[in-house]
Design a protein around this motif. Sequence first.
Motif, mmCIF file in Angstrom:
data_model
loop_
_atom_site.group_PDB
_atom_site.id
_atom_site.type_symbol
_atom_site.label_atom_id
_atom_site.label_comp_id
_atom_site.label_asym_id
_atom_site.label_seq_id
_atom_site.Cartn_x
_atom_site.Cartn_y
_atom_site.Cartn_z
ATOM 1 N N SER A 136 37.842 36.291 42.393
ATOM 2 C CA SER A 136 36.665 37.073 41.578
ATOM 3 C C SER A 136 36.347 38.441 42.269
ATOM 4 N N LYS A 140 41.938 40.253 35.472
ATOM 5 C CA LYS A 140 42.077 40.346 37.159
ATOM 6 C C LYS A 140 43.163 41.232 37.418
ATOM 7 N N TYR A 153 42.780 31.656 38.915
ATOM 8 C CA TYR A 153 41.549 32.313 38.595
ATOM 9 C C TYR A 153 41.329 31.990 36.979
ATOM 10 N N LEU A 188 31.122 34.768 32.786
ATOM 11 C CA LEU A 188 32.576 35.325 32.841
ATOM 12 C C LEU A 188 32.846 36.360 31.681
#
Length: 239
Positions: free
Chosen positions: A229, A27, A196, A15
């Motif tokens: 994602s 995001k 997320y 990540l």
Amino acid sequence: MTALTVFTFSGDWGLPSTGPFALKLIKWLELAGIPYRQAIENSPGKGPKGKNPWIELDGERIGDTEIIIGLLAKRSGFDIEAELSPEQKALSHAVRRMLEEHFHQVLEWELFAHANGAAYIRDLAATMVPRPLAGTAASVYSRRFHKQLHARGIARHSDEIIAAKGKADVDAVEALLGEKLFLVADRPSMADVTAYGLLMPMAKWPMRTPVADDIKRRPRLLAWLDRISDSRAEQRLAA
Ligand SMILES: N[C@@H](CCC(=O)N[C@@H](CS)C(=O)NCC(=O)O)C(=O)O
């Protein structure tokens, strides 16, 4: 829009950052199609609110993802929830608050207080400060989080109760998702973006901790996290 710098904790587990709120912000920026530069800063104390992440925009440092996203949404005209009904917006808000104010405590507890999470933090400290100081740095950090988690409430419970509380949040998210693509609509909302940030680190970290292990055993949830994602502005615009 003028140059935007986002200060985040360093990345790991595949990540771009290990910070849940940083992942949420990154995001959202990706979905908004807003370019940014990521700057790694592992000391939250350097941020304007003593928390990570924060941004620098037009020479001003701004903390808190809710405030940052609100500001950038206004400047860019990108409203991720523009097409949601008032009821869907309320649901998204409630899920986001549950994850940020409650589930975040469980995540931090597994990372800083659970033996396997604490071992990761010790190893991480060793990569940041010289060896003889790493143990001390890790225990100072861990004591600070223990104090915070006690003040927030979660650390007053037994390990079993903390795990049950965390799993109850994950159950709620999974039940809400059902067979849908995203939590409240057919495209990501703030609830998805926040989920997320808060769930993905636990789905990805290699340490064995109770709630993270539980998330890893839920294929439908993992597929949805991958879907968020993979979501980008181009897909939103093309949709
Ligand atoms: N409400 C804040 C929460 C940020 C937050 O809690 N950040 C955590 C890391 S995920 C932090 O910096 N903790 C360090 C500390 O409290 O010392 C936001 O939305 O940005």
